[in-house]
Design a protein around this motif. Structure first.
Motif, PDB file in Angstrom:
ATOM      1  N   HIS A   1       0.796  -1.227   0.000  1.00  0.00           N
ATOM      2  CA  HIS A   1       0.000   0.000   0.000  1.00  0.00           C
ATOM      3  C   HIS A   1       0.826   1.273   0.000  1.00  0.00           C
ATOM      4  O   HIS A   1       0.276   2.374   0.066  1.00  0.00           O
ATOM      5  CB  HIS A   1      -0.965  -0.017   1.188  1.00  0.00           C
ATOM      6  N   PHE A   2       2.144   1.137  -0.052  1.00  0.00           N
ATOM      7  CA  PHE A   2       3.015   2.303  -0.193  1.00  0.00           C
ATOM      8  C   PHE A   2       4.360   1.842  -0.743  1.00  0.00           C
ATOM      9  O   PHE A   2       4.864   0.784  -0.355  1.00  0.00           O
ATOM     10  CB  PHE A   2       3.217   3.026   1.141  1.00  0.00           C
ATOM     11  N   ASP A   3       4.917   2.642  -1.640  1.00  0.00           N
ATOM     12  CA  ASP A   3       6.221   2.328  -2.223  1.00  0.00           C
ATOM     13  C   ASP A   3       7.309   2.964  -1.359  1.00  0.00           C
ATOM     14  O   ASP A   3       7.593   4.159  -1.475  1.00  0.00           O
ATOM     15  CB  ASP A   3       6.278   2.853  -3.663  1.00  0.00           C
ATOM     16  N   PHE A   4       7.914   2.169  -0.478  1.00  0.00           N
ATOM     17  CA  PHE A   4       8.895   2.704   0.461  1.00  0.00           C
ATOM     18  C   PHE A   4      10.223   3.062  -0.206  1.00  0.00           C
ATOM     19  O   PHE A   4      11.068   3.693   0.429  1.00  0.00           O
ATOM     20  CB  PHE A   4       9.108   1.739   1.626  1.00  0.00           C
TER      21      PHE A   4
ATOM     22  N   LEU B   1      -2.340 -11.985 -17.308  1.00  0.00           N
ATOM     23  CA  LEU B   1      -2.422 -12.213 -15.863  1.00  0.00           C
ATOM     24  C   LEU B   1      -3.759 -11.702 -15.344  1.00  0.00           C
ATOM     25  O   LEU B   1      -4.150 -10.573 -15.652  1.00  0.00           O
ATOM     26  CB  LEU B   1      -1.283 -11.495 -15.127  1.00  0.00           C
ATOM     27  N   GLN B   2      -4.442 -12.538 -14.585  1.00  0.00           N
ATOM     28  CA  GLN B   2      -5.721 -12.116 -14.006  1.00  0.00           C
ATOM     29  C   GLN B   2      -5.513 -11.686 -12.565  1.00  0.00           C
ATOM     30  O   GLN B   2      -4.827 -12.354 -11.796  1.00  0.00           O
ATOM     31  CB  GLN B   2      -6.739 -13.265 -14.074  1.00  0.00           C
ATOM     32  N   ASN B   3      -6.113 -10.547 -12.194  1.00  0.00           N
ATOM     33  CA  ASN B   3      -5.972 -10.066 -10.833  1.00  0.00           C
ATOM     34  C   ASN B   3      -7.177  -9.235 -10.444  1.00  0.00           C
ATOM     35  O   ASN B   3      -8.117  -9.054 -11.228  1.00  0.00           O
ATOM     36  CB  ASN B   3      -4.681  -9.261 -10.665  1.00  0.00           C
ATOM     37  N   ASN B   4      -7.143  -8.696  -9.227  1.00  0.00           N
ATOM     38  CA  ASN B   4      -8.227  -7.832  -8.751  1.00  0.00           C
ATOM     39  C   ASN B   4      -7.664  -6.837  -7.758  1.00  0.00           C
ATOM     40  O   ASN B   4      -6.566  -7.017  -7.228  1.00  0.00           O
ATOM     41  CB  ASN B   4      -9.337  -8.667  -8.106  1.00  0.00           C
ATOM     42  N   ASN B   5      -8.420  -5.785  -7.524  1.00  0.00           N
ATOM     43  CA  ASN B   5      -8.055  -4.816  -6.496  1.00  0.00           C
ATOM     44  C   ASN B   5      -9.317  -4.116  -6.012  1.00  0.00           C
ATOM     45  O   ASN B   5     -10.320  -4.034  -6.723  1.00  0.00           O
ATOM     46  CB  ASN B   5      -7.054  -3.789  -7.036  1.00  0.00           C
ATOM     47  N   ASP B   6      -9.218  -3.636  -4.783  1.00  0.00           N
ATOM     48  CA  ASP B   6     -10.289  -2.828  -4.193  1.00  0.00           C
ATOM     49  C   ASP B   6     -10.225  -1.435  -4.827  1.00  0.00           C
ATOM     50  O   ASP B   6      -9.180  -0.802  -4.836  1.00  0.00           O
ATOM     51  CB  ASP B   6     -10.041  -2.767  -2.682  1.00  0.00           C
ATOM     52  N   PHE B   7     -11.335  -0.988  -5.379  1.00  0.00           N
ATOM     53  CA  PHE B   7     -11.396   0.360  -5.950  1.00  0.00           C
ATOM     54  C   PHE B   7     -12.490   1.181  -5.272  1.00  0.00           C
ATOM     55  O   PHE B   7     -13.288   1.849  -5.908  1.00  0.00           O
ATOM     56  CB  PHE B   7     -11.622   0.304  -7.461  1.00  0.00           C
TER      57      PHE B   7
ATOM     58  N   ASN C   1      -6.081   3.699  -4.478  1.00  0.00           N
ATOM     59  CA  ASN C   1      -6.207   2.429  -5.190  1.00  0.00           C
ATOM     60  C   ASN C   1      -5.273   2.358  -6.392  1.00  0.00           C
ATOM     61  O   ASN C   1      -4.671   1.312  -6.663  1.00  0.00           O
ATOM     62  CB  ASN C   1      -7.645   2.227  -5.656  1.00  0.00           C
ATOM     63  N   ILE C   2      -5.153   3.470  -7.103  1.00  0.00           N
ATOM     64  CA  ILE C   2      -4.279   3.504  -8.275  1.00  0.00           C
ATOM     65  C   ILE C   2      -2.819   3.323  -7.870  1.00  0.00           C
ATOM     66  O   ILE C   2      -2.050   2.596  -8.522  1.00  0.00           O
ATOM     67  CB  ILE C   2      -4.461   4.837  -9.042  1.00  0.00           C
ATOM     68  N   LEU C   3      -2.412   3.955  -6.774  1.00  0.00           N
ATOM     69  CA  LEU C   3      -1.022   3.841  -6.327  1.00  0.00           C
ATOM     70  C   LEU C   3      -0.687   2.410  -5.929  1.00  0.00           C
ATOM     71  O   LEU C   3       0.436   1.943  -6.147  1.00  0.00           O
ATOM     72  CB  LEU C   3      -0.758   4.804  -5.169  1.00  0.00           C
ATOM     73  N   VAL C   4      -1.652   1.693  -5.361  1.00  0.00           N
ATOM     74  CA  VAL C   4      -1.444   0.274  -5.043  1.00  0.00           C
ATOM     75  C   VAL C   4      -1.352  -0.545  -6.330  1.00  0.00           C
ATOM     76  O   VAL C   4      -0.489  -1.406  -6.486  1.00  0.00           O
ATOM     77  CB  VAL C   4      -2.586  -0.257  -4.151  1.00  0.00           C
ATOM     78  N   THR C   5      -2.245  -0.263  -7.278  1.00  0.00           N
ATOM     79  CA  THR C   5      -2.282  -1.023  -8.532  1.00  0.00           C
ATOM     80  C   THR C   5      -0.983  -0.891  -9.316  1.00  0.00           C
ATOM     81  O   THR C   5      -0.524  -1.848  -9.949  1.00  0.00           O
ATOM     82  CB  THR C   5      -3.472  -0.537  -9.397  1.00  0.00           C
TER      83      THR C   5
ATOM     84  N   ARG D   1       5.435  -3.983  -6.701  1.00  0.00           N
ATOM     85  CA  ARG D   1       4.470  -5.074  -6.814  1.00  0.00           C
ATOM     86  C   ARG D   1       3.321  -4.661  -7.743  1.00  0.00           C
ATOM     87  O   ARG D   1       2.169  -4.560  -7.318  1.00  0.00           O
ATOM     88  CB  ARG D   1       3.900  -5.419  -5.430  1.00  0.00           C
ATOM     89  N   PRO D   2       3.606  -4.410  -9.011  1.00  0.00           N
ATOM     90  CA  PRO D   2       2.554  -3.907  -9.908  1.00  0.00           C
ATOM     91  C   PRO D   2       1.500  -4.961 -10.228  1.00  0.00           C
ATOM     92  O   PRO D   2       1.817  -6.136 -10.392  1.00  0.00           O
ATOM     93  CB  PRO D   2       3.337  -3.514 -11.167  1.00  0.00           C
ATOM     94  N   LEU D   3       0.252  -4.529 -10.310  1.00  0.00           N
ATOM     95  CA  LEU D   3      -0.836  -5.405 -10.737  1.00  0.00           C
ATOM     96  C   LEU D   3      -1.127  -5.249 -12.224  1.00  0.00           C
ATOM     97  O   LEU D   3      -1.821  -6.083 -12.811  1.00  0.00           O
ATOM     98  CB  LEU D   3      -2.103  -5.098  -9.931  1.00  0.00           C
ATOM     99  N   ILE D   4      -0.618  -4.173 -12.824  1.00  0.00           N
ATOM    100  CA  ILE D   4      -0.757  -3.937 -14.266  1.00  0.00           C
ATOM    101  C   ILE D   4       0.626  -3.607 -14.810  1.00  0.00           C
ATOM    102  O   ILE D   4       1.362  -2.811 -14.214  1.00  0.00           O
ATOM    103  CB  ILE D   4      -1.747  -2.791 -14.561  1.00  0.00           C
TER     104      ILE D   4
END
Length: 471
Positions: free
Chosen positions: A99-102, A362-368, A376-380, A385-388
């Motif tokens: 949830h944050f890019d340290f 790759l199939q994935n999901n995220n809370d939006f 949400n976009i910053l997590v994605t 750990r990119p989801l896209i």
């Protein structure tokens, strides 16, 4: 004798570590165990938690937090600025947070009870982001031989609860006596369990559980059961890998988008809360493309598609339990594309597969459903750990960079909309489905203090109704 509140959540995690949060259940439980620098009240406003106050300098690049005095771990040891700094340094060292890019943190320093965090670039959202469990403070004993040894069993914690029992199918929490919640009626014990989706409501009705979170939005005809519709929802999509040899060309990505469009999938055998998705975001709220803008984007995709651009085979990484998995695989085969399928059980396993192999899809999901889509976009698009997956020269990277530094809400909404449209027209994703979550609880527990504006499950804010805890 206090009986535990039985909370039926998505799953019972086999590991808890705020540097590796791979599921909503891990996030929920860690939020009960750790205090962070700030918290959000029920209206989404920032309130100090471990931080009593703060100062922002250098155009959102330097943040000075004044740590609240007389705060304690569950064993009575004081929580100091040094504890907070050591936890941040651990996150920077590991750089595995979701949830944050340290890696964006330049330096952390302590002067008495003043904590300074210097970032490498301006970030107007940083204060809000410090409410996540990744910023929560783990216990470490400075008198130990290794003072950087953190308690990951959570027998000593900074948050509202401590872990008192870990079983194969449950995690039992007990109240932290040093946590200043001021709520004598909140549950003294919370037992997190997980029943299969089909059994959740029956378990609640029979009294086996007090609270359940479910993907089923059906109403329950039972006067003893209360339903709550929080602002929590997930989007499911396929990422088309532009770094794959088979999908380097945008036309080939458009062709796969058109082939797997959710409009051609049947939703008759999934829970009634699941709906076809046409974009990355949940459809309602600020920063979303309009229906007309989405139609225009999909028209561009369909104009560009060509069956001749589809590959004869592709590698697919997909969630083993995804209810539309079989339909997606069968649709690929119908159009003579042989899928080489790898299934994953958890987000942790997804990342392990992702690091070792280059998949085509790759199939994935995220809370939006956060109060701000930006979170949400910053997590994605978290770099670690990119989801896209994006190409190096993708214009979306520029839009994301602008979004991270934009403080004005209206301009943020415009950037979010542009990102949502570009993900479609650049062929990066195939939106599949979205669904909202429903809470069901019995009338023995009152959860009305939880926010309905952003995702929140916080049992220290709940309360037993009269005499319920002893029944």
């Amino acid at each position: 004798m206090h009986r535990p509140l039985i909370a039926d959540i998505f799953e019972v995690p086999n590991k808890l570590d705020n540097a590796q949060i791979h599921s909503a259940s891990q996030y929920i439980i860690l939020s009960h165990l750790l205090r962070s620098l700030i918290r959000l009240d029920s209206s989404g406003q920032i309130q100090g938690d471990l931080a009593q106050s703060w100062t922002v300098r250098d155009n959102f690049q330097t943040f000075i937090f004044h740590i609240r005095p007389k705060t304690y771990f569950s064993n009575g040891h004081p929580i100091t600025a040094e504890h907070v700094a050591k936890n941040l340094e651990r996150q920077m060292r590991l750089n595995t947070a979701t949830h944050f890019d340290f890696s964006s943190v330049k330096k952390v320093s302590v002067n008495h009870e003043e904590l300074t965090i210097a970032l490498k670039a301006p970030n107007p959202y940083f204060i809000t982001e410090t409410n996540h469990p990744e910023f929560g403070v783990l216990y470490s004993n400075p008198s130990q031989a290794n003072p950087d040894q953190f308690d990951l069993k959570f027998s000593i914690t900074s948050g509202p609860y401590v872990v008192s029992e870990v079983g194969d199918k449950n995690i039992l929490l007990s109240k932290n006596p040093m946590y200043p919640d001021g709520n004598d009626l909140s549950p003294h014990k919370v037992n997190f369990v997980s029943h299969p989706e089909a059994q959740k409501l029956a378990s609640l009705k029979s009294g086996k559980t007090d609270f359940t979170v479910t993907m089923n939005s059906s109403s329950v005809n039972d006067p003893a059961i209360v339903s709550t519709h929080p602002h929590i929802g997930f989007t499911y999509w396929l990422t088309i890998n532009p770094l794959s040899k088979k999908f380097k060309d945008k036309k080939s990505r458009h062709s796969l988008q058109a082939l797997l469009n959710s409009a051609d999938l049947s939703f008759s055998e999934v829970p009634d809360s699941w709906k076809p998705a046409s974009q990355l975001y949940l459809p309602d709220g600020l920063g979303r493309p309009s229906r007309k803008e989405l139609d225009t984007a999909w028209e561009e995709v369909n104009r560009s598609k060509s069956d001749a651009d589809l590959p004869k085979s592709l590698s697919l990484l997909i969630d083993k339990t995804f209810p539309l998995k079989t339909q997606i695989i069968n649709r690929l085969k119908k159009f003579n594309i042989e899928p080489n399928v790898t299934e994953y059980d958890s987000q942790e396993e997804f990342y392990n597969f992702f690091k070792k192999n280059q998949y085509d899809v790759l199939q994935n999901n995220n809370d939006f459903s956060s109060s701000s889509l930006v979170s949400n976009i910053l997590v994605t698009f978290n770099e670690s750990r990119p989801l896209i997956i994006l190409e190096e020269n993708s214009t979306i990277r520029i839009l994301l960079s602008n979004l991270k530094s934009e403080a004005e809400p209206l301009k943020r909404h415009i950037l979010l909309k542009e990102i949502g449209i570009k993900l479609l027209t650049d062929g990066n994703i195939v939106p599949i489905a979205h669904h909202l979550i429903t809470f069901f609880s019995n009338k023995k527990i009152d959860i009305t203090n939880w926010s309905t504006l952003f995702p929140e499950i916080a049992f220290w804010k709940s309360r037993w109704t009269a005499s319920s805890e002893k029944n």
